[in-house]
Design an enzyme around this catalytic site. Structure first.
Site, PDB file in Angstrom:
ATOM      1  N   ASP A 119       0.836  -1.191   0.000  1.00  0.00           N
ATOM      2  CA  ASP A 119       0.000   0.000   0.000  1.00  0.00           C
ATOM      3  C   ASP A 119       0.881   1.255   0.000  1.00  0.00           C
ATOM      4  O   ASP A 119       1.679   1.457   0.925  1.00  0.00           O
ATOM      5  CB  ASP A 119      -0.888  -0.039   1.263  1.00  0.00           C
ATOM      6  CG  ASP A 119      -1.979   0.996   1.238  1.00  0.00           C
ATOM      7  OD1 ASP A 119      -1.709   2.153   0.871  1.00  0.00           O
ATOM      8  OD2 ASP A 119      -3.112   0.638   1.599  1.00  0.00           O
ATOM      9  N   ASP A 121      -8.958   2.131  -8.132  1.00  0.00           N
ATOM     10  CA  ASP A 121     -10.179   1.320  -7.992  1.00  0.00           C
ATOM     11  C   ASP A 121     -11.341   2.267  -7.700  1.00  0.00           C
ATOM     12  O   ASP A 121     -11.303   3.012  -6.712  1.00  0.00           O
ATOM     13  CB  ASP A 121     -10.003   0.322  -6.842  1.00  0.00           C
ATOM     14  CG  ASP A 121      -8.916  -0.689  -7.158  1.00  0.00           C
ATOM     15  OD1 ASP A 121      -9.191  -1.653  -7.881  1.00  0.00           O
ATOM     16  OD2 ASP A 121      -7.772  -0.478  -6.697  1.00  0.00           O
TER      17      ASP A 121
END
Ligand SMILES: C[S@@+](CC[C@H](N)C(=O)[O-])C[C@H]1O[C@@H](n2cnc3c(N)ncnc32)[C@H](O)[C@@H]1O
Length: 225
Positions: free
Chosen positions: A110, A132
């Site tokens: 991340d 996303d």
């Protein structure tokens, strides 16, 4: 540094079983081109022994086509790509090795975790391409480009830097524009018609191609610091 709990902004970490070669690349090539989370603050320039004046960060590079092409086109710039999706990381590592690139480092995870270790004003460009979209309202909280994250990104930007965001989700772009309203010291247009015109300098991405082939409109935003 203490790790904060963050809401997951990505879908899957693995698509299908990795081949033996991919698994091997994730170890051997990651040893060469990979970044592990540091224990204390680190200047991103240090990953390249200070040899590049400018650093570009790409968050969520997918399979890495854009990251690699950008690095090939700009050999005097250092590139850091962050992506938790292992199949994508394996593809990008292979492409770095195949193209013999000395200006790309990969963080398998991340981006928010790595970014926390970078000092203010240490990054020159950031790309967040087709994040996303999390289209269901109950999932909006998973969207990466929250006000809080945009603020953190802004803090890390060097003078005259840029944050480039693209999406095929109109509602996501509108949400980003809303979140940007409270961010100080950036210039951009919020005209959705202008944003739907693809800039000549934009290098394509896999998701962009997929969206365009389905006749979807894409939006391209450049925020200048
Ligand atoms: C829809 S894909 C787009 C991939 C690529 N940028 C493209 O345009 O083809 C979004 C990517 O962002 C990645 N992603 C989501 N949240 C992330 C995060 N916090 N840090 C790094 N990557 C992230 C996902 O794993 C996924 O591969």
């Amino acid at each position: 540094m203490e790790t904060k709990r963050i809401i997951q902004s990505y879908g899957r970490k693995r698509a299908r079983g990795l081949s033996e070669t991919q698994k091997e690349n994730l170890v051997t090539l990651y040893d060469i081109y990979g970044i592990t989370l540091p224990e204390s603050n680190v200047n991103p320039h240090d990953y390249f022994n200070g040899q590049f004046e400018k650093i570009t960060l790409e968050i969520g590079f997918g399979r890495g086509e854009h990251l690699i092409q950008n690095a090939i086109n700009n050999p005097t710039m250092g590139f850091i790509g962050c992506e938790p999706f292992e199949n994508g990381v394996a593809s990008a590592l292979k492409a770095i090795a195949d193209n013999n690139l000395n200006n790309v480092k990969i963080y398998k995870g991340d981006a928010r975790l790595l970014l926390d270790f970078f000092p203010a004003h240490s990054i020159n460009s950031v790309y967040v391409l087709f994040p996303d979209p999390w289209i269901k309202k109950k999932h909006y909280k998973r969207r990466l480009l929250s006000t809080e994250f945009l603020n953190r990104l802004r803090e890390k930007m060097a003078e005259h830097g840029s944050i480039i965001i693209a999406t095929d989700c109109e509602n996501y772009m509108q949400n980003v524009l809303e979140n940007l309203k409270s961010i100080q010291g950036i210039k951009y247009t919020d005209d959705m018609t202008a944003l739907s015109e693809k800039p000549s300098w934009f290098l394509s991405t896999r998701y962009e191609q997929k969206a365009l082939s389905k006749g979807k409109k894409c939006y391209y935003l450049k925020c200048e610091v």
